[in-house]
Scaffold this motif. Sequence first.
Motif, PDB file in Angstrom:
ATOM      1  N   LEU A  33      -0.625  -6.125   8.414  1.00 20.52           N
ATOM      2  CA  LEU A  33      -0.735  -6.174   6.677  1.00 20.52           C
ATOM      3  C   LEU A  33      -2.854  -6.345   7.180  1.00 20.52           C
ATOM      4  O   LEU A  33      -3.029  -6.492   5.719  1.00 20.52           O
ATOM      5  CB  LEU A  33      -0.102  -7.655   6.546  1.00 20.52           C
ATOM      6  CG  LEU A  33      -0.575  -8.706   5.698  1.00 20.52           C
ATOM      7  CD1 LEU A  33       0.219  -7.506   4.650  1.00 20.52           C
ATOM      8  CD2 LEU A  33       0.441  -9.899   5.982  1.00 20.52           C
ATOM      9  N   ILE A  34      -3.014  -7.200   8.350  1.00 16.38           N
ATOM     10  CA  ILE A  34      -4.581  -7.498   8.557  1.00 16.38           C
ATOM     11  C   ILE A  34      -5.100  -6.418   7.725  1.00 16.38           C
ATOM     12  O   ILE A  34      -6.022  -6.046   7.114  1.00 16.38           O
ATOM     13  CB  ILE A  34      -4.865  -7.535  10.044  1.00 16.38           C
ATOM     14  CG1 ILE A  34      -3.934  -9.491   9.893  1.00 16.38           C
ATOM     15  CG2 ILE A  34      -5.600  -8.043   9.816  1.00 16.38           C
ATOM     16  CD1 ILE A  34      -4.233  -9.466  10.889  1.00 16.38           C
ATOM     17  N   ILE A  38      -8.294  -5.470   5.157  1.00 21.57           N
ATOM     18  CA  ILE A  38      -8.673  -4.972   5.217  1.00 21.57           C
ATOM     19  C   ILE A  38      -9.354  -3.300   4.521  1.00 21.57           C
ATOM     20  O   ILE A  38     -10.815  -2.979   3.893  1.00 21.57           O
ATOM     21  CB  ILE A  38      -9.774  -4.485   7.064  1.00 21.57           C
ATOM     22  CG1 ILE A  38      -9.356  -6.204   7.710  1.00 21.57           C
ATOM     23  CG2 ILE A  38     -11.028  -3.720   7.014  1.00 21.57           C
ATOM     24  CD1 ILE A  38      -9.195  -5.590   8.692  1.00 21.57           C
ATOM     25  N   ARG A  39      -8.369  -1.979   3.937  1.00 21.57           N
ATOM     26  CA  ARG A  39      -8.697  -1.445   3.162  1.00 21.57           C
ATOM     27  C   ARG A  39      -9.069  -1.425   2.533  1.00 21.57           C
ATOM     28  O   ARG A  39      -9.680  -0.779   1.357  1.00 21.57           O
ATOM     29  CB  ARG A  39      -6.991  -0.309   4.064  1.00 21.57           C
ATOM     30  CG  ARG A  39      -7.437   0.151   5.528  1.00 21.57           C
ATOM     31  CD  ARG A  39      -6.330   1.783   5.387  1.00 21.57           C
ATOM     32  NE  ARG A  39      -4.937   1.485   4.697  1.00 21.57           N
ATOM     33  CZ  ARG A  39      -4.233   0.779   5.344  1.00 21.57           C
ATOM     34  NH1 ARG A  39      -4.624   0.789   6.731  1.00 21.57           N
ATOM     35  NH2 ARG A  39      -3.027   0.671   5.298  1.00 21.57           N
ATOM     36  N   GLY A  40      -7.742  -3.021   1.733  1.00 17.15           N
ATOM     37  CA  GLY A  40      -8.022  -2.344   0.013  1.00 17.15           C
ATOM     38  C   GLY A  40      -9.470  -3.619  -0.064  1.00 17.15           C
ATOM     39  O   GLY A  40      -9.792  -3.392  -1.217  1.00 17.15           O
ATOM     40  N   ALA A  41      -9.414  -3.932   1.015  1.00 16.37           N
ATOM     41  CA  ALA A  41     -11.481  -4.814   0.465  1.00 16.37           C
ATOM     42  C   ALA A  41     -12.250  -3.629   0.644  1.00 16.37           C
ATOM     43  O   ALA A  41     -13.022  -3.701  -0.594  1.00 16.37           O
ATOM     44  CB  ALA A  41     -11.645  -5.784   1.820  1.00 16.37           C
ATOM     45  N   VAL A  42     -12.421  -2.706   1.336  1.00 15.35           N
ATOM     46  CA  VAL A  42     -13.404  -1.560   1.406  1.00 15.35           C
ATOM     47  C   VAL A  42     -13.067  -1.340   0.551  1.00 15.35           C
ATOM     48  O   VAL A  42     -14.269  -0.638  -0.244  1.00 15.35           O
ATOM     49  CB  VAL A  42     -12.864  -0.718   2.467  1.00 15.35           C
ATOM     50  CG1 VAL A  42     -14.274   0.546   2.321  1.00 15.35           C
ATOM     51  CG2 VAL A  42     -12.948  -1.667   3.460  1.00 15.35           C
ATOM     52  N   MET A  43     -11.915  -0.211  -0.371  1.00 14.04           N
ATOM     53  CA  MET A  43     -11.659   0.158  -1.792  1.00 14.04           C
ATOM     54  C   MET A  43     -12.384  -0.272  -2.701  1.00 14.04           C
ATOM     55  O   MET A  43     -12.767  -0.135  -3.898  1.00 14.04           O
ATOM     56  CB  MET A  43     -10.367   0.682  -1.981  1.00 14.04           C
ATOM     57  CG  MET A  43      -9.380   1.837  -0.420  1.00 14.04           C
ATOM     58  SD  MET A  43      -7.454   1.889  -0.684  1.00 14.04           S
ATOM     59  CE  MET A  43      -6.988   2.641   0.429  1.00 14.04           C
ATOM     60  N   ILE A  68     -10.039   7.447   3.879  1.00 11.85           N
ATOM     61  CA  ILE A  68      -9.595   5.808   4.501  1.00 11.85           C
ATOM     62  C   ILE A  68      -8.384   5.248   4.419  1.00 11.85           C
ATOM     63  O   ILE A  68      -7.509   5.015   5.892  1.00 11.85           O
ATOM     64  CB  ILE A  68     -10.363   4.504   3.323  1.00 11.85           C
ATOM     65  CG1 ILE A  68     -11.682   5.116   3.383  1.00 11.85           C
ATOM     66  CG2 ILE A  68      -9.358   3.195   3.927  1.00 11.85           C
ATOM     67  CD1 ILE A  68     -12.054   3.860   2.026  1.00 11.85           C
ATOM     68  N   GLU A  69      -7.159   5.827   4.042  1.00 10.26           N
ATOM     69  CA  GLU A  69      -6.373   5.614   3.583  1.00 10.26           C
ATOM     70  C   GLU A  69      -5.171   6.387   5.521  1.00 10.26           C
ATOM     71  O   GLU A  69      -4.283   5.749   5.638  1.00 10.26           O
ATOM     72  CB  GLU A  69      -4.843   5.640   3.013  1.00 10.26           C
ATOM     73  CG  GLU A  69      -3.682   5.575   2.696  1.00 10.26           C
ATOM     74  CD  GLU A  69      -2.902   4.426   2.734  1.00 10.26           C
ATOM     75  OE1 GLU A  69      -2.160   3.858   3.521  1.00 10.26           O
ATOM     76  OE2 GLU A  69      -4.290   3.600   2.152  1.00 10.26           O
ATOM     77  N   TRP A  70      -5.979   8.146   4.988  1.00 13.03           N
ATOM     78  CA  TRP A  70      -5.320   8.377   6.424  1.00 13.03           C
ATOM     79  C   TRP A  70      -5.653   8.333   7.871  1.00 13.03           C
ATOM     80  O   TRP A  70      -5.252   8.642   8.640  1.00 13.03           O
ATOM     81  CB  TRP A  70      -4.904   9.620   6.182  1.00 13.03           C
ATOM     82  CG  TRP A  70      -3.940   9.816   4.672  1.00 13.03           C
ATOM     83  CD1 TRP A  70      -4.195   9.964   3.787  1.00 13.03           C
ATOM     84  CD2 TRP A  70      -2.925   9.755   4.859  1.00 13.03           C
ATOM     85  NE1 TRP A  70      -3.159   9.648   3.024  1.00 13.03           N
ATOM     86  CE2 TRP A  70      -2.350   9.474   3.441  1.00 13.03           C
ATOM     87  CE3 TRP A  70      -1.665   9.252   5.934  1.00 13.03           C
ATOM     88  CZ2 TRP A  70      -0.322   9.253   3.360  1.00 13.03           C
ATOM     89  CZ3 TRP A  70      -0.227   9.540   5.739  1.00 13.03           C
ATOM     90  CH2 TRP A  70      -0.413   9.619   4.838  1.00 13.03           C
ATOM     91  N   LEU A  71      -7.296   8.557   7.403  1.00 17.21           N
ATOM     92  CA  LEU A  71      -7.850   8.307   8.553  1.00 17.21           C
ATOM     93  C   LEU A  71      -8.725   7.083   8.932  1.00 17.21           C
ATOM     94  O   LEU A  71      -8.957   6.887  10.865  1.00 17.21           O
ATOM     95  CB  LEU A  71      -9.650   9.418   8.379  1.00 17.21           C
ATOM     96  CG  LEU A  71      -9.120  10.577   8.152  1.00 17.21           C
ATOM     97  CD1 LEU A  71     -10.108  11.552   7.860  1.00 17.21           C
ATOM     98  CD2 LEU A  71      -8.087  11.241   9.232  1.00 17.21           C
ATOM     99  N   TYR A  72      -8.767   5.660   8.649  1.00 13.16           N
ATOM    100  CA  TYR A  72      -8.956   4.258   9.490  1.00 13.16           C
ATOM    101  C   TYR A  72      -8.107   4.435  10.445  1.00 13.16           C
ATOM    102  O   TYR A  72      -8.420   4.134  11.114  1.00 13.16           O
ATOM    103  CB  TYR A  72      -8.126   3.921   8.201  1.00 13.16           C
ATOM    104  CG  TYR A  72      -8.426   1.608   8.574  1.00 13.16           C
ATOM    105  CD1 TYR A  72      -9.394   1.373   8.330  1.00 13.16           C
ATOM    106  CD2 TYR A  72      -7.379   1.136   9.057  1.00 13.16           C
ATOM    107  CE1 TYR A  72      -9.570   0.397   9.104  1.00 13.16           C
ATOM    108  CE2 TYR A  72      -7.375   0.073   9.844  1.00 13.16           C
ATOM    109  CZ  TYR A  72      -8.259  -0.882   9.182  1.00 13.16           C
ATOM    110  OH  TYR A  72      -8.440  -1.491   9.547  1.00 13.16           O
TER     111      TYR A  72
END
Length: 227
Positions: A33-34, A38-43, A68-72
């Motif tokens: 969830l965290i 973080i990914r959502g905020a970056v997007m 971002i979704e796959w390599l984060y």
Amino acid sequence: MQTIDTLYSINTPEGVALRLMPAGPVLRFYAWLIDTCIRGAVMVGLAIALAYLDELGDGIFLILVFLIEWLYPVYFELFHNGKTPGKSMMGLFVAQENASPITPASSLIRNLLRFVDFLPFAYGFGLVCMLSNNRFQRIGDIVAGTVVLHVEAIQPLTEQDNIIAEVPPRPLQLDEQQAIINFYQRRATLSEERAEELAKVAGSLVENKTSAADYLSGMGRWIMGKR
């Protein structure tokens, strides 16, 4: 060696025995969830920054979202000791099943298979798989040979020097000796309550003993010649 408490121990190439504790679904959900936030905020930030480029910006945004979704998770697992920000906050990390650092191939496999774990929705397959094995591995972990571990639970197993060798009260069959030796060797991976519970299975061998676990471990020590 797997224990009744989901702990398991492995021997490193250097000959050091380590006790490992796999992380369960609750903490892993919080970590996920965290990371998702973080990914959502970056997007969202990228969408705002690229909005002025119109269609070109949309194309760049979609490419960046995919990366971002796959390599984060792959980036953090490989370059930050197996810890994404979410896992780091929860005290977790990803490693190979033998506790060695995760390899690039394993990281790619476990993360590419997230879409299988997600099916039919909300990580349904992944959750069922995690609850079906003692190491809480989702499908991606099983295929990649990885496991999510608690950082603080990794510790070396020490020799039980405080155990006094005990002479068995009667001659023991070979299978009895093997079972007692196995209990003695596993004792360090068990909680005191579990050790007592398992030791009492020996019945008359530990009858009327203040600590059945200590007494049975003592017999194991005697059988192994550590007197």
